[in-house]
Scaffold this motif. Structure first.
Motif: not given
Length: 506
Positions: A211, A316, A373, A377
Motif C-alpha cells: 500500500n 488489513h 494509513h 485500518s
C-alpha cells in the motif's frame, strides 16, 4: 584500487577496498563485520557508538570515528573511501550523504552489499538463496513473517530479514544457508537500493508494495520521492510482481517497473479475484493466479471464519495474508501448506493486540500504527472506539484521517508533546467528538492518565484503541515501549476495579 564492477561475489577480491560505514547500529555493525571478514579496510563513522560495538570493532580490525556529523569530519575525507555504506537512518539531505554523492564516491546501503555477497553460502544446486522483497507504508512486518512461515511450511529454509530486525548480511553469512530470504524493506533502504542500476543490481524472485500513504516525508523530502522509493521494490523482478488492487498507486508502480521478461502481475484485494489474482469469495480466501485452470477455477487457501478464530480477520490483516499467499505460491507453496502455516501464525505484539477486557470494554494495543494509513485500518476494524492518538507526526498531516474516521469515534484522547495540529484537526473535521488532552511531561505518567480518561468515557461494548497514527519518540523509546506502558496501565486499572461495579451502558 579494486574495480567495484568486479565485486559481485563473496569470492571476489575485496582486500584493500577502502570503505566507510556510516552509523553503528545493528545494521552498521553488521556491515562493518562483513567487510572486515572480506578483507576490506574499514572505518566506521558515527555520532554515537554503542559501548559493546565500540569494544568489538578493534577486535575486527575496524577503526572508529565518533563525533558530530553536522559537517563532514576530516577523518572521513582523509580516509579517501572507495565506497560509503550508509545505515538507513542517514537521509538523502544529510551532509555526509551529499558530500559522498558530490565526490562521485559509490554509495551503498547494507542491502546492496548483501546482494553482492549473497553467494557466500549456496544451495546444493550451487545457486544462492532466492530473494522476496516486501515493502509498503503498513503491514510489512506481518506480511514478511507470514510469507516466511508459509515457505517454511512448504519445506523451504526461509528467513524473515531486513527491516524486520535481522540484518540481511547476517542471514547471507549464516553457515547453514537458506533457500529463500524474505526481505522487509523500508523506504529508506529502498532509496539506497534504487541508486544501484547496473546489470548486477538486485533482481528478486518476487516483490510486493502492500500500500502507499504519506509517511517519512521529512526524510525523503516529499510525497513523490517517498513514492519513487517504494516503487523501486519491483525493479528487475523475475517471476511475480504482487500489488494491491485497492491501491492504484501500487498498480501503477508495477505498470511502470522495468522487470525481467516473463514476470507476472498478481493482484490482491478483499473482493472476488479475477484470473491471475488472489481474493475473497463468500468468506473464502482463494487463489486464481497460480493454477492452470485460473480462467474457470480457484483454489481455497483458508476461510475468514478460520482466521477470525485466531484473531486474524481484521480487513488489513486479511489483505496481508493474501499478499503473503501470492508470494509463497510463486515459490511453490501449496494451498494446504499455506493453510497449515496460518493455523500456527500469531500477530506480533502491539499489532491490534487485545491487552485487557473489563465490564464489557475491550482494550486494544495497536501502538505499531505509527502513521495515518495504519491507524485508519485499525479504526475500520474497531469502529466507534475511544481513540488514543498522537505523538511524533513525521511531517504528516492528520487532517484527512480525522475527517474520514474521527467523526465516528466515541471520544479521542490526544497524547504527544505537540498536540495543537491534532486538536485543530478535530475542531475542523469532528467538532462534536469529546476530546481530551494528556499533557504529562513525564513518560511514566502518560498512560496512567490515558487509561483513567478512557475508562471514564467508555461504555459496555466499546473498544479503547491505542492507534496513535504517529511515531513514539517524542515521549517513548519506541512503539513497543509505548504499547507496553499502555498495556501495563490497562492491567493496573483493571486489577484495581475488578471487584467494582460494571460500567454504565448507553
Amino acid at each position: 584500487m579494486t574495480s567495484l564492477a568486479s565485486l559481485t561475489s563473496w569470492h571476489a577480491d575485496w582486500k584493500g577496498l577502502r570503505v566507510v560505514v556510516l552509523g553503528l547500529s545493528v545494521t552498521g555493525f553488521s556491515a562493518a563485520d562483513t567487510l572486515s571478514e572480506l578483507g576490506a579496510d574499514v572505518l566506521v563513522v558515527t555520532e554515537r557508538a554503542d559501548a559493546e560495538y565500540s569494544r568489538l570493532l578493534p577486535v575486527l580490525g575496524v577503526r572508529l570515528h565518533e563525533g558530530p556529523l553536522d559537517t563532514v569530519p576530516h577523518e572521513l575525507t582523509a580516509f579517501a573511501p572507495d565506497v560509503v555504506v550508509a545505515s538507513p537512518g542517514f537521509a538523502p539531505h544529510h551532509p555526509v550523504i551529499r558530500w559522498t554523492q558530490e565526490q562521485g564516491i559509490a554509495l551503498w546501503g547494507d542491502v546492496e552489499l548483501a546482494w553482492r555477497v549473497r553467494d557466500k553460502v549456496v544451495r546444493p544446486d550451487g545457486r544462492p538463496a532466492d530473494w522476496v522483497l516486501i515493502t509498503g507504508t503498513n503491514g510489512k512486518t506481518t506480511t514478511t513473517r507470514l510469507t516466511a512461515e508459509m515457505l517454511v511450511a512448504a519445506g523451504l529454509r526461509a528467513a524473515p530479514v531486513g527491516n524486520i530486525g535481522t540484518p540481511v548480511l547476517d542471514a547471507v553469512r549464516d553457515p547453514n544457508g537458506f533457500d529463500v530470504l524474505v526481505v522487509e524493506l523500508s523506504s529508506h533502504q529502498l532509496w539506497y537500493l534504487n541508486l544501484q542500476t547496473g546489470d548486477d543490481a538486485l533482481s528478486p524472485h518476487a516483490a510486493v508494495c502492500l500500500n502507499l500513504a504519506d509517511d517519512h516525508l521529512e526524510w525523503h523530502g516529499g510525497a513523490d520521492a517517498y513514492r519513487d522509493a517504494k516503487a523501486g521494490v519491483y525493479a528487475r523482478t523475475r517471476v511475480a510482481c504482487v500489488y494491491n488492487k485497492a491501491d492504484d498507486a501500487t498498480r501503477e508502480m508495477v505498470e511502470d517497473a522495468e522487470v525481467v521478461e516473463g514476470a507476472r502481475a498478481v493482484g490482491f484485494d478483499l473482493g472476488v479475484p479475477g484470473p491471475s489474482d488472489v481474493g475473497v469469495v463468500n468468506g473464502i480466501l482463494v487463489d486464481r493466479a497460480f493454477l492452470e485452470e485460473r480462467a474457470t477455477s480457484a483454489l481455497e487457501l483458508t476461510t475468514v471464519a478460520d482466521l477470525a478464530a485466531r484473531g486474524l480477520a481484521a480487513p488489513h490483516v486479511v489483505s496481508n495474508i493474501l499478499a503473503a499467499s501470492a508470494l509463497a505460491r510463486s515459490l511453490g507453496a501449496t494451498p494446504a501448506q499455506i493453510h497449515d502455516a496460518l493455523e500456527r501464525f500469531r500477530l506480533d505484539p502491539h499489532r491490534i493486540q487485545v491487552v485487557g477486557a473489563h465490564a464489557g470494554v475491550t482494550w486494544v494495543d495497536d501502538s505499531k500504527a505509527t502513521n495515518p494509513h495504519a491507524a485508519a485500518s485499525s479504526l475500520a476494524a474497531y469502529p466507534g472506539s475511544v481513540w488514543i492518538v498522537g505523538g511524533l507526526l513525521k511531517g504528516v498531516d492528520l487532517g484527512e484521517l480525522v475527517r474520514a474516521r474521527g467523526g465516528a469515534v466515541r471520544a479521542a484522547i490526544v497524547i504527544g508533546t505537540v498536540r495543537d495540529d491534532i486538536v485543530a484537526a478535530f475542531a475542523r473535521h469532528a467538532p462534536a467528538v469529546p476530546l481530551f488532552e494528556v499533557d504529562h511531561a513525564e513518560t511514566e505518567d502518560v498512560m496512567a492518565q490515558v487509561v483513567e480518561l478512557a475508562a471514564a468515557v467508555a461504555r459496555d461494548g466499546d473498544t479503547v484503541l491505542l492507534a496513535p497514527a504517529a511515531a513514539s519518540f517524542d515521549q517513548f523509546s519506541s512503539y513497543s515501549d509505548r504499547g507496553e506502558r499502555f498495556a501495563d496501565a490497562v492491567r493496573t486499572w483493571i486489577s484495581r476495579h475488578d471487584d467494582g461495579p460494571s460500567r454504565p451502558q448507553d
